[in-house]
Motif scaffolding. Sequence first.
Motif, mmCIF file in Angstrom:
data_model
loop_
_atom_site.group_PDB
_atom_site.id
_atom_site.type_symbol
_atom_site.label_atom_id
_atom_site.label_comp_id
_atom_site.label_asym_id
_atom_site.label_seq_id
_atom_site.Cartn_x
_atom_site.Cartn_y
_atom_site.Cartn_z
ATOM 1 N N THR B 64 0.828 -1.316 -0.048
ATOM 2 C CA THR B 64 0.306 -0.003 0.085
ATOM 3 C C THR B 64 0.967 1.345 0.009
ATOM 4 O O THR B 64 0.605 2.284 -0.942
ATOM 5 C CB THR B 64 -0.993 0.350 1.043
ATOM 6 O OG1 THR B 64 -1.467 -1.158 1.378
ATOM 7 C CG2 THR B 64 -2.239 1.211 1.348
ATOM 8 N N ASN B 68 0.820 4.425 -2.933
ATOM 9 C CA ASN B 68 0.424 5.908 -2.420
ATOM 10 C C ASN B 68 1.520 5.857 -2.572
ATOM 11 O O ASN B 68 1.915 7.365 -3.718
ATOM 12 C CB ASN B 68 0.494 5.602 -0.233
ATOM 13 C CG ASN B 68 -0.814 5.318 -0.568
ATOM 14 O OD1 ASN B 68 -1.761 5.232 -0.710
ATOM 15 N ND2 ASN B 68 -0.844 4.841 0.805
ATOM 16 N N ALA B 72 1.326 9.186 -5.542
ATOM 17 C CA ALA B 72 0.930 10.505 -4.998
ATOM 18 C C ALA B 72 2.303 11.548 -5.908
ATOM 19 O O ALA B 72 1.948 12.548 -6.329
ATOM 20 C CB ALA B 72 1.182 11.075 -3.105
ATOM 21 N N THR B 133 -5.899 11.233 2.881
ATOM 22 C CA THR B 133 -6.677 11.028 1.543
ATOM 23 C C THR B 133 -4.883 11.173 0.414
ATOM 24 O O THR B 133 -4.273 11.845 0.663
ATOM 25 C CB THR B 133 -7.343 12.014 1.211
ATOM 26 O OG1 THR B 133 -7.157 13.457 0.771
ATOM 27 C CG2 THR B 133 -8.520 11.516 1.100
ATOM 28 N N LEU B 134 -5.367 10.558 -0.283
ATOM 29 C CA LEU B 134 -3.976 10.793 -1.000
ATOM 30 C C LEU B 134 -4.179 12.286 -1.894
ATOM 31 O O LEU B 134 -3.243 12.613 -2.437
ATOM 32 C CB LEU B 134 -3.899 9.779 -2.698
ATOM 33 C CG LEU B 134 -2.847 8.130 -2.150
ATOM 34 C CD1 LEU B 134 -3.128 7.358 -3.203
ATOM 35 C CD2 LEU B 134 -1.552 8.818 -1.524
ATOM 36 N N SER B 213 -1.206 11.594 7.165
ATOM 37 C CA SER B 213 -1.618 10.603 7.309
ATOM 38 C C SER B 213 -1.282 10.159 7.904
ATOM 39 O O SER B 213 0.036 10.078 9.056
ATOM 40 C CB SER B 213 -0.737 9.503 5.881
ATOM 41 O OG SER B 213 0.457 9.698 6.362
ATOM 42 N N ASN B 216 -4.872 5.507 5.344
ATOM 43 C CA ASN B 216 -4.708 5.063 4.173
ATOM 44 C C ASN B 216 -3.826 5.343 3.454
ATOM 45 O O ASN B 216 -3.496 5.061 2.189
ATOM 46 C CB ASN B 216 -6.449 5.162 4.198
ATOM 47 C CG ASN B 216 -6.798 5.557 4.836
ATOM 48 O OD1 ASN B 216 -7.077 4.068 5.374
ATOM 49 N ND2 ASN B 216 -8.382 6.221 5.249
ATOM 50 N N ALA B 217 -2.515 6.860 4.125
ATOM 51 C CA ALA B 217 -2.474 7.546 2.529
ATOM 52 C C ALA B 217 -1.160 7.578 2.978
ATOM 53 O O ALA B 217 0.040 8.331 2.484
ATOM 54 C CB ALA B 217 -2.331 8.943 2.568
ATOM 55 N N THR B 219 2.933 7.284 2.513
ATOM 56 C CA THR B 219 3.911 6.643 2.301
ATOM 57 C C THR B 219 4.921 5.740 2.109
ATOM 58 O O THR B 219 5.157 5.223 3.409
ATOM 59 C CB THR B 219 4.660 8.728 1.205
ATOM 60 O OG1 THR B 219 5.442 8.251 2.299
ATOM 61 C CG2 THR B 219 3.192 8.966 0.676
#
Lengths: 288, 270
Positions: B64, B68, B72, B133-134, B213, B216-217, B219
């Motif tokens: 993930t 991301n 991004a 969120t991205l 983040s 979810n987002a 990196t």
Amino acid sequence: MPRRSSLPVTFVVPTLVILLILSMVPTLYAIVIALQNRELSSTAYSYVWFSNFVDLFFDRRFLNAVWVSVKWEVVTVVATMAVAIGLGVLMFEVASPRLRNIYCLLFIIPVLLPRVSAAFVWKFAYHPLYGIATYPYRLLTGGLIFDPLSKPATALFAVASVDVWQWGLFFAVIVLKLLETLPPQPIEAARLDHARRWQIHAYVTLPMLKAPLISLMFVKMIESLRSFDLIYVMTRGGPGVATETLDMYAFSQGFIESGKVSYASAMAVLMMIATVITFTMLWKRVQA
Amino acid sequence: MKLGRLIGKAVLAFAGFMAVFPLLWTALNSLKNNVDIITRVPRVVFTPTLANISYIIGRDSVMTGLYNSVIACGVAVLIGVVLGLPAAYAVARYPNRWAGDIQFFVLSLRFLPPVAVAIPLMVIWLQLGLYDTLAALIVTYSLLTISVIMWLAIPAFQAVPKEVEEAAFVDGYGAYSVFWRIALPVAARSLIGAVAFSFVLVWNEFLIALMLSSSNAKTLPIVASELSQQGMNVPWGILNASVVLLSLPPLLFLGVLSGFLNSVFRQKKT
């Protein structure tokens, strides 16, 4: 050149408007938050105006963070420039064109690494028991323990060494390229006068490169302020507060320890004002 | 004199060794079992294992994070290209009394301490319901990519010989087609360097991603830094493998960026 055209307007205006919005909204909002008493844990807040700023001046950890940041700037900028000029001149003097290319490629690698990666690589290398960088010490002393990252006296330098490893080697490449662009006549004239090699560089080539070298130093000063990731991974500001720079302290006040978002923002705003004023003045002077 | 040269060469060789050895050592460690890493005397001979690497690749959080990071950074760089390159061309080729101010403004964005931007943005994205969120990350990174690409592309466009563009005007090209068909292709090599540079910059970014983040987002740098906090039993092999994974994409640009540096300094000569 080109006649009247709508191109400059259609190309510049949208981009500048977006840049202005993206930069001014957070900047102004940072100031607004700094004047309030917001905390992460609750949504209620009110305006307290300048009391965050007043509190800062009585906060000994804040004053320590200012001092650590100043030390960090001086150590990393001076060491980076010294390494860069030293290695750049060395490459210029003793390396053949092919070797120069190889060294240039090798020296760019560290700066491309994410700072999180660089920090991990070196954090483990500095490990007192298993680290590769502390191995020579263990070998020579018969197994004594040397733990640079957990001693207040050495921690800052140990972290700074990683920063210099990334930027000093990269800047050495740039110094070499700058030396290569110089006209050869003054160097040959100095050689005919029996100047020694170090004299040629100290009195002829480096003074000729004064302006670009100052610009390089300027870039490094700006980049040195962004060392949060390095410190976060390697020491988290410790041991104690020995490596706690301003951004590290702002982060831990705002998010780890107490969630005082407004207090953290006040700190960030002071930092922003100080850097914008300093760098604007320096920049105007460099350009003049 | 001879001795001096010899010492000089030795110092350079040592610096070259220092530049890459820590990385090679990390790559080597990523192939070791923990017993071979935790030794008082560094071990060069060992039975290699792919367990660390397959663990990293098999982990959902890592994948993930990778996804991301790619989205991004990729989208932010794309926005930087679409908005930054035309603006840089206009500043370089249609000088007016604001050109100097625009350049200084773009540079001054680099002075802003990341914390000072990240704190208010966190509050703003929370209020808009876009925190973690991205989209929030992409918008924030665009500030970085647009300004960096503009800053590096202005000199690249200025280095395009004016005569080529003027000839095109004489041939009846309009201002826009001169940009598309002449300026962009001629400056392409330097421009690719500038774009690659901005990608490396956002790929390596940590503080803003950390603050914007929470789950979810995240990196890849954030995921990698969290791996080290797994209790007392540090999984050094896995950690080394994640460092290798994180470092690979920027290193892929090594050739592009060294070519970019060469072209920048060759222009200065003339």
